[in-house]
Write a protein that holds these residues in place. Sequence first.
Motif, short mmCIF file in Angstrom:
data_model
loop_
_atom_site.label_atom_id
_atom_site.label_comp_id
_atom_site.label_asym_id
_atom_site.label_seq_id
_atom_site.Cartn_x
_atom_site.Cartn_y
_atom_site.Cartn_z
N LYS A 11 2.51 3.93 14.75
CA LYS A 11 2.91 5.28 15.16
C LYS A 11 2.37 5.52 16.56
CE LYS A 11 2.80 7.40 10.53
NZ LYS A 11 2.12 8.42 9.68
N ASP A 42 4.98 7.39 6.18
CA ASP A 42 3.85 6.77 5.49
C ASP A 42 2.73 6.41 6.47
OD1 ASP A 42 5.25 6.94 3.13
OD2 ASP A 42 6.17 4.96 3.39
N PRO A 43 1.50 6.24 5.96
CA PRO A 43 0.41 5.74 6.81
C PRO A 43 0.78 4.40 7.44
CG PRO A 43 -0.47 6.58 4.75
CD PRO A 43 1.03 6.57 4.60
N CYS A 44 0.22 4.15 8.62
CA CYS A 44 0.59 2.95 9.37
C CYS A 44 -0.63 2.05 9.56
CB CYS A 44 1.16 3.35 10.73
SG CYS A 44 -0.02 4.25 11.76
N ALA A 47 -2.21 3.03 15.02
CA ALA A 47 -1.95 4.40 15.47
C ALA A 47 -2.40 4.55 16.92
CB ALA A 47 -2.69 5.40 14.58
N GLU A 72 -5.26 10.66 8.86
CA GLU A 72 -4.00 10.48 8.13
C GLU A 72 -3.63 9.02 7.91
OE1 GLU A 72 -1.10 12.60 10.37
OE2 GLU A 72 -1.81 14.58 9.76
N ASN A 73 -4.32 8.11 8.60
CA ASN A 73 -3.98 6.69 8.49
C ASN A 73 -5.23 5.87 8.17
OD1 ASN A 73 -1.00 6.66 9.62
ND2 ASN A 73 -2.19 7.96 11.00
N ALA A 76 -6.23 2.18 9.40
CA ALA A 76 -5.42 1.80 10.56
C ALA A 76 -6.30 1.50 11.76
CB ALA A 76 -4.43 2.90 10.90
#
Length: 441
Positions: A11, A42-44, A47, A72-73, A76
């Motif tokens: 993202k 969805d989470p990546c 980021a 939120e991830n 990541a």
Amino acid sequence: MNKQMHTKTFKIFTLGCKVNQWESAFFRTALEDMGWEEAREDPCGLAIVNTCIVTQKASHQSRQAIRRFIRENPGALVVAAGCYAQVYPEELGEIEGLDMIIGNTLKYALPELVSMRGPRDRPQLFVKPFAGRVPLEPLEVKNFAERTRAYLKVQDGCETFCSYCIVPRARGPYRSLELDHVLWSLEGLADQGFKEVVLTGIHLGKYGVDLHQETDLAGLLAEIGKRQFPLRIRLSSLEPGEINDAIIEMVASEPWLCRHFHVPLQSGDARVLKAMGRTYSPEDYRSLILKIREKVPLAAIGADVMVGFPFEGEKEFQNTLKLAKSLPVSYLHVFPYSPRKGTPAEKLGNPIPPDVVKQRARCMRDLGLRKRADFWNLCVGIEFEVLVEKWEEEHPPVVQGLTDNYLSVRFPSHCNPGEMTRLLLRKEYLDVEEAENTFHP
């Protein structure tokens, strides 16, 4: 901070100018070419926050975005890139959960750097000084967030050093994209189906000053015109002293060049302009705007206005307001002065009370809305070429589009996004919500 990327999804969150937008599009293109896939909801696994520090608000929003991506991830690899990373990496280094800090000098290596990432207890730092006036490398960009308009960075860097501005430290000296590379890039964007390309830069009017062959922005536009690309060209912000007769005449006469100028004013008071380190007078600015309006009657003319600069008393503010009222500008981008650490203006003292700054900003924005309405009324009843940008409604079909002179419109049409159409402008076609959120290209 022993993170491992569990998916090759990414993202990107971008703050700031159109140059940042272009650079994020490069990240997207390069990562996808390396087998990454952009995540939607969805989470990546990766980021990236492409940061901005032009104001305190932009810095705050950059930190907020980084912390939100971390939250939120989970798991990541989180990267802070860009201007904030270049100038204040130590501030970003205090954010728990941040993995990499990549400044502007190494930004184009980001796709490779994230692939080499190993476990670290502290953020890995990739920042180095600028190397001088080195021409920009041509980079292929295919994937823009906007599907109908593309951006092309043809210039980077600023050496003006206005007293309030941190950008020269973040972006370094003037660097331009070689003419042949500009033409190659435009050909590629045309082949991809884009119908409008915005030429952008940190100091676009200084295009060519660092190149070996003698050229400038007007010369670049002349060469673009010879190629007859199937697209229109829009110019991003240009400083008052860099809009010459050749550029104005081309905008007036060439149908492929959008009738749109964004010309920073900042202040209409001579004393404040001098303290800002600006190199023009209110009279210079007035003469330029009147010349543009005379030569290109339907051109959109936008202006940046700063309120609350140190020593801007009521008299100085009224001088700015009076000048802005008297000029045939089409819209105003109004923002409060924001002291930036390390700039000369930070040491000026004499801050303006926040409530006074807010009142002045409100007054100037109200004027901007009236100017926008006046410009719209000037254009009603005239036919324009519109680039359709997206569908608004399907039944009956309504689309949103942009005229060459920067009017955002909503109108009935069966055209698809990315297509050009002719439109006789009617008052009810004004896209009020979009217009109020539009500043400059």
